[in-house]
Design a protein around this motif. Structure first.
Motif, short mmCIF file in Angstrom:
data_model
loop_
_atom_site.label_atom_id
_atom_site.label_comp_id
_atom_site.label_asym_id
_atom_site.label_seq_id
_atom_site.Cartn_x
_atom_site.Cartn_y
_atom_site.Cartn_z
N PRO A 193 57.02 48.41 35.86
CA PRO A 193 56.47 48.25 37.24
C PRO A 193 55.00 47.84 37.22
CG PRO A 193 56.88 50.72 36.80
CD PRO A 193 57.37 49.88 35.80
N GLN A 194 54.36 47.25 38.08
CA GLN A 194 53.22 46.91 38.31
C GLN A 194 52.35 48.30 38.59
OE1 GLN A 194 51.38 44.02 37.28
NE2 GLN A 194 53.15 43.59 36.29
N LYS A 195 51.14 48.42 38.13
CA LYS A 195 50.36 49.54 38.45
C LYS A 195 49.82 49.45 39.92
CE LYS A 195 47.43 51.02 35.53
NZ LYS A 195 46.13 51.19 34.51
N GLU A 196 49.63 48.22 40.36
CA GLU A 196 49.24 48.17 41.80
C GLU A 196 49.99 48.36 43.04
OE1 GLU A 196 49.02 45.63 39.22
OE2 GLU A 196 46.87 45.57 38.93
N ASP A 197 51.31 48.21 42.50
CA ASP A 197 52.46 48.62 43.37
C ASP A 197 52.55 49.90 43.63
OD1 ASP A 197 53.08 45.89 43.99
OD2 ASP A 197 54.26 45.75 42.32
N ARG A 198 52.54 50.85 42.43
CA ARG A 198 52.62 52.26 42.19
C ARG A 198 51.30 52.83 43.21
NH1 ARG A 198 52.22 52.75 36.47
NH2 ARG A 198 52.50 55.05 36.80
N ILE A 199 50.07 52.25 43.00
CA ILE A 199 49.03 52.72 43.69
C ILE A 199 49.22 52.73 45.11
CG2 ILE A 199 46.65 52.35 43.97
CD1 ILE A 199 46.37 51.31 41.05
N ALA A 200 49.59 51.21 45.34
CA ALA A 200 50.01 51.17 47.00
C ALA A 200 50.79 52.42 47.62
CB ALA A 200 50.46 49.80 47.40
N LEU A 201 51.99 52.83 46.77
CA LEU A 201 52.72 53.81 47.36
C LEU A 201 52.03 55.05 47.44
CD1 LEU A 201 55.63 53.65 48.48
CD2 LEU A 201 54.94 51.69 47.34
N TYR A 202 51.29 55.46 46.58
CA TYR A 202 50.59 56.62 46.64
C TYR A 202 49.47 56.78 47.79
CZ TYR A 202 51.94 58.72 41.94
OH TYR A 202 52.35 59.19 40.98
N ARG A 203 48.86 55.78 47.92
CA ARG A 203 48.06 55.57 48.92
C ARG A 203 48.58 55.74 50.38
NH1 ARG A 203 43.62 53.04 46.11
NH2 ARG A 203 42.51 54.63 45.32
N PHE A 204 49.66 54.86 50.49
CA PHE A 204 50.53 54.83 51.70
C PHE A 204 50.94 56.17 52.18
CE2 PHE A 204 55.03 54.68 53.52
CZ PHE A 204 54.75 53.90 54.50
N ALA B 169 52.50 48.05 52.70
CA ALA B 169 53.29 48.85 51.58
C ALA B 169 54.67 47.87 51.40
CB ALA B 169 53.58 50.04 52.07
N LYS B 170 54.98 46.99 52.41
CA LYS B 170 56.24 46.41 52.34
C LYS B 170 56.62 45.50 50.87
CE LYS B 170 57.73 45.12 57.03
NZ LYS B 170 57.84 44.10 58.02
N GLN B 171 55.51 44.89 50.62
CA GLN B 171 55.74 43.96 49.20
C GLN B 171 55.52 45.02 48.00
OE1 GLN B 171 56.44 40.75 49.39
NE2 GLN B 171 56.97 41.31 47.34
N PRO B 172 54.67 45.87 47.84
CA PRO B 172 54.73 47.00 46.87
C PRO B 172 56.11 47.65 46.77
CG PRO B 172 52.63 47.18 47.83
CD PRO B 172 53.35 46.17 48.70
N TYR B 173 56.50 47.84 47.90
CA TYR B 173 57.90 48.67 48.06
C TYR B 173 59.23 47.63 47.41
CZ TYR B 173 61.91 50.78 50.71
OH TYR B 173 63.14 51.39 51.09
N ARG B 174 59.33 46.40 47.73
CA ARG B 174 60.14 45.58 47.22
C ARG B 174 59.93 45.42 45.64
NH1 ARG B 174 58.35 42.15 51.74
NH2 ARG B 174 59.68 42.41 53.72
N ASN B 175 58.61 45.20 45.36
CA ASN B 175 58.40 44.93 43.99
C ASN B 175 58.96 46.36 43.28
OD1 ASN B 175 57.20 42.72 44.35
ND2 ASN B 175 55.06 43.46 44.33
N HIS C 140 61.20 48.51 44.15
CA HIS C 140 62.66 48.58 44.29
C HIS C 140 63.33 47.83 43.19
CE1 HIS C 140 66.83 47.95 45.73
NE2 HIS C 140 66.42 49.27 46.40
N ASP C 141 62.54 46.40 42.73
CA ASP C 141 63.15 45.22 41.80
C ASP C 141 63.10 46.21 40.51
OD1 ASP C 141 63.84 43.87 43.67
OD2 ASP C 141 62.06 42.42 43.64
N HIS C 142 62.34 47.02 40.23
CA HIS C 142 61.72 47.70 38.96
C HIS C 142 62.49 48.94 38.93
CE1 HIS C 142 58.69 44.60 38.92
NE2 HIS C 142 58.80 44.54 37.35
N GLY C 143 63.65 49.22 39.64
CA GLY C 143 64.35 50.72 39.33
C GLY C 143 63.87 51.87 40.33
N TYR C 144 62.84 51.36 41.42
CA TYR C 144 62.62 52.75 42.27
C TYR C 144 63.38 52.56 43.38
CZ TYR C 144 57.83 53.55 39.86
OH TYR C 144 56.98 54.06 38.94
#
Length: 205
Positions: free
Chosen positions: A3-14, A37-43, A45-49
């Motif tokens: 999973p991309q680090k940027e997407d994980r960071i976005a969810l923590y901040r959200f 958060a929509k796009q990080p959420y989708r990304n 999800h595609d990586h098993g979250y």
């Protein structure tokens, strides 16, 4: 694929934004946070979250948006700050570890923040406040190389040791609005997977 680090960071901040004390235009702030958060959420999800709760969060936000700011602040205060005869929830690591807010756990977190060059500027809150820990989680992912010595210490000796119990308590609190219960669902599902991902990443290093 990791999973991309940027997407994980976005969810923590959200999550950190959504759990803060409601201020002026808070509904608009949360709506913008959801959009961001929509796009990080989708990304993710595609990586098993398998993150759940976003749809209910929107319904819950619609409910709270009908209230005045004072009413929303009253709900937040009654849930997390002070209530009679008992405050239902305590969003502090120290409470879950020691049964009291503050003390040694809070001091430990303060030292961890300082070791990465950070200070708590809001003296009304303890360093182990939920939103501070979520924001610091995002900060650590952004600054992993510079803060590597305390990376595992923060996540596995602090954040992951209490936050799931808090989310469970929030989910089971009858008087909690749908908005906050949904946040607990999102946080629980996101961080459960995040804990496994971080273990794998640390074992690789």
């Amino acid at each position: 694929m990791k999973p991309q680090k940027e997407d994980r960071i976005a969810l923590y901040r959200f999550l950190g934004i959504c759990f803060t004390y409601p201020q002026e235009n808070f509904s608009e702030i949360i709506h913008k946070a959801i959009e961001m958060a929509k796009q990080p959420y989708r990304n993710l999800h595609d990586h098993g979250y398998k993150i759940t709760g976003i749809r209910n969060l929107k319904h819950g936000l619609d409910e709270l948006s009908k209230l005045t700011l004072n009413e929303w602040q009253g709900i937040y205060t009654g849930l997390f700050i002070a209530n009679y005869p008992k405050t239902p929830l305590h969003p502090y690591e120290s409470f879950y570890k020691d049964g009291l807010v503050g003390g040694e756990v809070s001091d430990q977190l303060n030292e961890i923040y300082k070791s990465c060059g950070l200070e708590i500027f809001d003296e009304r809150e303890f360093p182990d406040y939920l939103t501070f820990e979520l924001e610091f989680g995002a900060f650590l992912l952004e600054n992993e190389e510079n803060c590597k010595p305390i990376f595992a210490q923060f996540f596995f000796d602090h954040l992951f040791e209490w936050i799931f119990s808090f989310f469970d308590d929030l989910t089971n609190t009858k008087e909690a609005p749908l908005f906050y219960k949904s946040l607990a669902q999102i946080g629980n599902s996101f961080l459960t997977k995040e804990q496994k991902v971080l273990k794998e990443l640390l074992n690789e290093n």
